[in-house]
Design a protein around this motif. Structure first.
Motif, PDB file in Angstrom:
ATOM      1  N   ILE A 159      -8.969   1.966   4.862  1.00 52.37           N
ATOM      2  CA  ILE A 159      -7.730   2.737   4.713  1.00 52.37           C
ATOM      3  C   ILE A 159      -7.694   3.441   3.362  1.00 52.37           C
ATOM      4  O   ILE A 159      -7.138   4.544   3.235  1.00 52.37           O
ATOM      5  CB  ILE A 159      -6.500   1.817   4.894  1.00 52.37           C
ATOM      6  N   GLU A 160      -8.339   2.837   2.354  1.00 51.62           N
ATOM      7  CA  GLU A 160      -8.378   3.470   1.034  1.00 51.62           C
ATOM      8  C   GLU A 160      -9.122   4.807   1.093  1.00 51.62           C
ATOM      9  O   GLU A 160      -8.731   5.787   0.435  1.00 51.62           O
ATOM     10  CB  GLU A 160      -9.050   2.551   0.005  1.00 51.62           C
ATOM     11  N   ASN A 161     -10.204   4.834   1.870  1.00 55.59           N
ATOM     12  CA  ASN A 161     -10.959   6.085   1.996  1.00 55.59           C
ATOM     13  C   ASN A 161     -10.164   7.156   2.729  1.00 55.59           C
ATOM     14  O   ASN A 161     -10.237   8.342   2.390  1.00 55.59           O
ATOM     15  CB  ASN A 161     -12.285   5.834   2.711  1.00 55.59           C
ATOM     16  N   ALA A 214     -11.467   9.639  16.630  1.00 53.49           N
ATOM     17  CA  ALA A 214     -11.098   9.850  15.228  1.00 53.49           C
ATOM     18  C   ALA A 214     -10.060   8.852  14.735  1.00 53.49           C
ATOM     19  O   ALA A 214     -10.200   8.276  13.652  1.00 53.49           O
ATOM     20  CB  ALA A 214     -10.599  11.272  15.034  1.00 53.49           C
ATOM     21  N   PHE A 215      -9.001   8.647  15.526  1.00 51.36           N
ATOM     22  CA  PHE A 215      -7.886   7.817  15.056  1.00 51.36           C
ATOM     23  C   PHE A 215      -7.443   6.768  16.075  1.00 51.36           C
ATOM     24  O   PHE A 215      -6.375   6.189  15.958  1.00 51.36           O
ATOM     25  CB  PHE A 215      -6.687   8.704  14.684  1.00 51.36           C
ATOM     26  N   GLY A 216      -8.279   6.518  17.061  1.00 55.13           N
ATOM     27  CA  GLY A 216      -7.945   5.471  18.030  1.00 55.13           C
ATOM     28  C   GLY A 216      -8.208   4.084  17.480  1.00 55.13           C
ATOM     29  O   GLY A 216      -7.671   3.095  17.962  1.00 55.13           O
ATOM     30  N   ARG A 217      -9.069   4.017  16.505  1.00 52.13           N
ATOM     31  CA  ARG A 217      -9.399   2.743  15.870  1.00 52.13           C
ATOM     32  C   ARG A 217      -9.864   3.045  14.444  1.00 52.13           C
ATOM     33  O   ARG A 217     -10.351   4.145  14.181  1.00 52.13           O
ATOM     34  CB  ARG A 217     -10.497   2.026  16.645  1.00 52.13           C
ATOM     35  N   PRO A 218      -9.746   2.091  13.527  1.00 53.53           N
ATOM     36  CA  PRO A 218     -10.210   2.348  12.155  1.00 53.53           C
ATOM     37  C   PRO A 218     -11.720   2.593  12.119  1.00 53.53           C
ATOM     38  O   PRO A 218     -12.491   1.775  12.608  1.00 53.53           O
ATOM     39  CB  PRO A 218      -9.848   1.052  11.410  1.00 53.53           C
ATOM     40  N   TRP A 238      -2.788   2.378   8.589  1.00 52.56           N
ATOM     41  CA  TRP A 238      -3.531   2.925   9.739  1.00 52.56           C
ATOM     42  C   TRP A 238      -2.581   3.467  10.804  1.00 52.56           C
ATOM     43  O   TRP A 238      -2.822   4.515  11.395  1.00 52.56           O
ATOM     44  CB  TRP A 238      -4.446   1.849  10.321  1.00 52.56           C
ATOM     45  N   ILE A 239      -1.473   2.804  11.029  1.00 59.67           N
ATOM     46  CA  ILE A 239      -0.520   3.248  12.050  1.00 59.67           C
ATOM     47  C   ILE A 239       0.076   4.612  11.697  1.00 59.67           C
ATOM     48  O   ILE A 239       0.387   5.426  12.572  1.00 59.67           O
ATOM     49  CB  ILE A 239       0.597   2.188  12.247  1.00 59.67           C
ATOM     50  N   ASP A 240       0.192   4.902  10.392  1.00 65.78           N
ATOM     51  CA  ASP A 240       0.721   6.198   9.958  1.00 65.78           C
ATOM     52  C   ASP A 240      -0.270   7.321  10.263  1.00 65.78           C
ATOM     53  O   ASP A 240       0.129   8.423  10.662  1.00 65.78           O
ATOM     54  CB  ASP A 240       1.036   6.169   8.455  1.00 65.78           C
ATOM     55  N   LEU A 269       1.725   9.474   1.254  1.00 63.59           N
ATOM     56  CA  LEU A 269       0.317   9.449   1.637  1.00 63.59           C
ATOM     57  C   LEU A 269      -0.394   8.278   0.961  1.00 63.59           C
ATOM     58  O   LEU A 269      -1.243   7.618   1.573  1.00 63.59           O
ATOM     59  CB  LEU A 269      -0.354  10.770   1.243  1.00 63.59           C
ATOM     60  N   ASN A 270      -0.038   7.980  -0.290  1.00 64.74           N
ATOM     61  CA  ASN A 270      -0.678   6.867  -0.999  1.00 64.74           C
ATOM     62  C   ASN A 270      -0.321   5.517  -0.391  1.00 64.74           C
ATOM     63  O   ASN A 270      -1.088   4.558  -0.505  1.00 64.74           O
ATOM     64  CB  ASN A 270      -0.281   6.872  -2.478  1.00 64.74           C
ATOM     65  N   ASP A 271       0.838   5.456   0.286  1.00 56.59           N
ATOM     66  CA  ASP A 271       1.280   4.190   0.893  1.00 56.59           C
ATOM     67  C   ASP A 271       0.942   4.112   2.383  1.00 56.59           C
ATOM     68  O   ASP A 271       1.232   3.108   3.040  1.00 56.59           O
ATOM     69  CB  ASP A 271       2.802   4.031   0.729  1.00 56.59           C
TER      70      ASP A 271
END
Length: 739
Positions: free
Chosen positions: A77-79, A69-73, A46-48, A41-43
């Protein structure tokens, strides 16, 4: 738990085939174990997270939600990593974590991730402890008669925990009866048991009884403060669906109507569910519009029971509204509603409704939205056998339009009450729009009109038997319809005592307080607004049993005196016939809107304003000598009266309109001793006539004086002044009412 055991045993026999079809269940379970690994999870990139979203059932059934929700950032990614780490391994309790992730103001909020998605994520993160909470599982719980112990308005995290606590007995029973069938966990298998219940038991019923979920949603929402209705379907079986919980304030009777074009709730007939909240009953009704007249009837309506009749039989009182609609079925909200019964009852009424041939051009009453014409009313009174002069009718209507408080005074039996009664029957569609109330000699306070809070039961407000309070409430609910209160023999009691609240709010436009907020019920508001569509007509007889009006009352009303001339009596005796008041019923209802628009006008403009002002100033100066002068309010209302007279009858000449204003607004307050009054009357009389005339010798003392002489400017006023003068001479005292 008998029902739970019954269906678990049935599921046991089908579980092998059911789980065999779920080829995604075990791989998805293993996927999330891997995804939630701390290092992975820490690594995660966005694709994951996008791949993770593809493994959530709620997103597969709602691609748009996944795209948002997940179609685009939507965040760094840190958040995303931080927020998911908090969801899986945060130190706060599970319910707090879910609430924070769902709270827009929280630093942990994951944008566009719904309750269902959070439920799946936490279920996969703790598969031995929790399972998913969604609409499908809630329906399964309801089907199994398991109550969810939570508050509807509680945050999602609290609901999630409450749900999982509620299904703990099901999980225990599942393990005993069905046993573990997959490599996942018992809670996740119980979720599939709920899916099986929904697909095989619940969904077929919902499809067969497809209206029940809509009605259930309506009933549930009607018990809240939520007035929004945009989430309801627009149509049902090609009928328009109209849902209302109130406009501005909450309605006492929310409704759900099904409408076939061109029907609308304000005009037409339609099946409608009426939720009488006070009595906890739902009535499926053959609905009839309360606002506009329709010439369509429900088939065999003479065999149907009205809601009013049902209420009188059941509760010994009339319903708050919709009494003229007919009863199809009455349901108790405190009992469990049966979907099959609901659907069958609705299908029956829809079958009748769909067989009615609606012609759009024939729906409205033939006179709907006609321009108001008092001559039409006058003609109908003649047809009904009543004998009013056109002049008295025009004065009466113009007075109502000037200010909604008119006093009809004069000779007993001269038609005061009959004129008021005939007008309201003519312009009103229904009896709910008016009340004729005989004033009692014992009225010493407002209770006979407005009721009172019960001192022994503070939560109860006692309505008056007169029906006046219900009339005013109804008028507030129907602002597009005129309503009338006729107080017969208004001066049998002191008006200032029982009518004080009304006199006050006529000018202030404030509300009448009835009781302290939150202490009473009965569908009565704590404060009562006297709306502009309520017209009050008082009839007055003057004899030894009655009380005089104070200037405060007279100042707020137009006073019309009724008398009978010799010619009028001769005409009456030659044309006596039975009076048929039913011939007037609702014949002018199509002019009601136009009448209200006239009454709402604040115009003073008139072409002959200069001549009018001169006459008013002249009368003001003389009336001031006896303390009967008029103020700014009366001056404004005189000009409005003259304007309304001009609108109603453009054939009236200036001096005729001034004459009406004088006798209705200026003379009624005149009273006093012979010594005080006679000089004033002499001067006022001289204002009413031109030429070289001795007002006392040639007019007041001449019994056969012709008040229609060409030299007489104001015949109505002069005739009244002469009577008052003779009364003062004969009795040493005179007043407008007694002359």
């Amino acid at each position: 738990m008998e029902k739970v055991e019954k269906y678990l045993k049935e599921f046991k026999t089908e579980s092998i085939n059911w789980f065999a079809k779920l080829t995604w269940l075990e791989p998805r379970y293993k996927y999330f174990i891997s995804f939630f690994d701390k290092k992975k999870l820490n690594d995660a990139e966005w694709i994951d997270f996008q791949e993770m979203a593809s493994n959530l059932h709620c997103f597969s059934t709602n691609p748009l939600a996944k795209a948002n929700a997940f179609g685009r950032p939507n965040d760094s990614i840190e958040n995303y990593r931080r927020n998911f780490e908090y969801l899986i391994r945060g130190e706060d309790p599970i319910n707090v974590r879910l609430n924070n992730l769902n709270d827009k103001k929280s630093n942990y909020k994951i944008k566009y991730v719904s309750d269902s998605a959070l439920s799946e994520l936490i279920g996969y993160a703790y598969p031995n402890d929790y399972t998913f909470y969604n609409s499908r599982s809630k329906k399964a719980l309801h089907f199994l008669d398991i109550k969810l112990h939570s508050i509807k308005s509680a945050p999602f995290g609290d609901l999630f925990i409450s749900y999982n606590q509620s299904i703990k007995p099901v999980i225990d029973k599942y393990e005993l009866i069905v046993g573990k069938k997959t490599t996942t966990t018992i809670p996740l298998e119980v979720d599939q048991f709920f899916s099986w219940l929904y697909d095989t038991k619940i969904k077929p019923t919902e499809e067969k009884y497809d209206f029940f979920p809509i009605l259930k949603k309506f009933i549930d929402q009607a018990q809240t403060d939520n007035q929004k209705y945009s989430s309801y379907p627009k149509t049902y079986k090609e009928l328009e669906l109209d849902v209302k919980f109130g406009q501005g304030g909450l309605s006492h009777i929310p409704y759900l109507a099904l409408l076939k074009n061109p029907n609308k709730v304000p005009d037409g007939i339609y099946p409608v569910y009426l939720y009488y909240k006070k009595d906890n009953i739902l009535i499926l009704s053959y609905g009839i519009s309360e606002t506009n007249t329709t010439n369509k009837l429900w088939p065999k309506s003479n065999q149907l029971q009205t809601i009013e009749t049902w209420y009188l039989n059941e509760f010994d009182e009339k319903p708050y509204r919709y009494g003229t609609s007919f009863v199809k079925t009455v349901y108790s909200i405190t009992d469990e509603l049966d979907p099959e019964t609901i659907q069958n009852d609705l299908n029956e009424i829809l079958k009748v409704y769909n067989q009615i041939n609606f012609n759009p051009t024939s729906m409205l009453h033939e006179q709907e939205n006609k321009i108001f014409n008092y001559k039409s009313f006058h003609a109908k009174t003649k047809e009904a056998g009543l004998q009013f002069t056109e002049k008295i009718v025009s004065r009466f209507v113009a007075s109502l339009c000037t200010k909604p408080f008119v006093i009809c005074s004069g000779l007993s039996g001269s038609g005061k009450t009959k004129l008021a009664q005939s007008f309201v029957k003519w312009i009103c569609k229904r009896e709910e729009q008016y009340k004729i109330v005989p004033v009692g000699a014992d009225w010493t306070n407002r209770e006979s009109l407005l009721g009172y809070p019960n001192a022994l039961k503070p939560e109860e407000y006692v309505k008056p038997d007169s029906g006046v309070l219900d009339l005013i409430i109804h008028a507030n609910l129907q602002p597009d319809l005129p309503h009338f209160l006729i107080l017969d023999e208004m001066n049998l009691s002191h008006v200032e005592r029982y009518f004080a609240d009304f006199l006050s709010v006529m000018e202030s436009k404030e509300e009448i307080p009835l009781y302290a907020e939150g202490t009473a019920q009965n569908g009565v508001p704590a404060k009562l607004k006297v709306p502009s569509n309520l017209f009050i007509i008082g009839t007055v007889n003057i004899d030894e049993t009655t009380n005089m009006f104070s200037p405060k009352v007279l100042d707020r009303a137009n006073t019309i005196e009724f008398s009978v001339t010799q010619d009028e009596m001769k005409n009456f005796l030659g044309n006596i016939r039975d009076i048929n008041m039913d011939a007037l019923t609702a014949k002018g209802a199509g002019m009601a809107k136009s009448f209200l628009e006239m009454a709402a006008s604040k115009e003073f403009a008139t072409a002959d304003i200069a001549e009018i002002n001169v006459a008013l100033v002249q009368f003001f100066g003389e009336l001031k000598k006896t303390g009967a002068e008029f103020g700014y309010r009366s001056a404004s209302e005189i000009l409005r009266l003259i304007h309304q007279l001009s609108v109603l009858d453009n054939t009236l000449r200036t001096h005729q309109k001034i004459d009406i204003a004088i006798i209705q607004k200026l003379l009624p307050k005149l009273h006093g001793s012979r010594r005080k009054l006679c000089p004033i009357l002499e001067t006022l009389g001289s204002f009413c006539i031109t030429g070289n005339v001795s007002i006392i010798k040639d007019v007041f003392e001449k019994a056969d004086f012709d008040y229609n002489d060409a030299n007489v400017l104001y015949p109505l006023s002069l005739e009244k002044i002469a009577r008052m003068y003779r009364g003062a001479i004969d009795n040493g005292f005179a007043s407008f009412a007694e002359a």
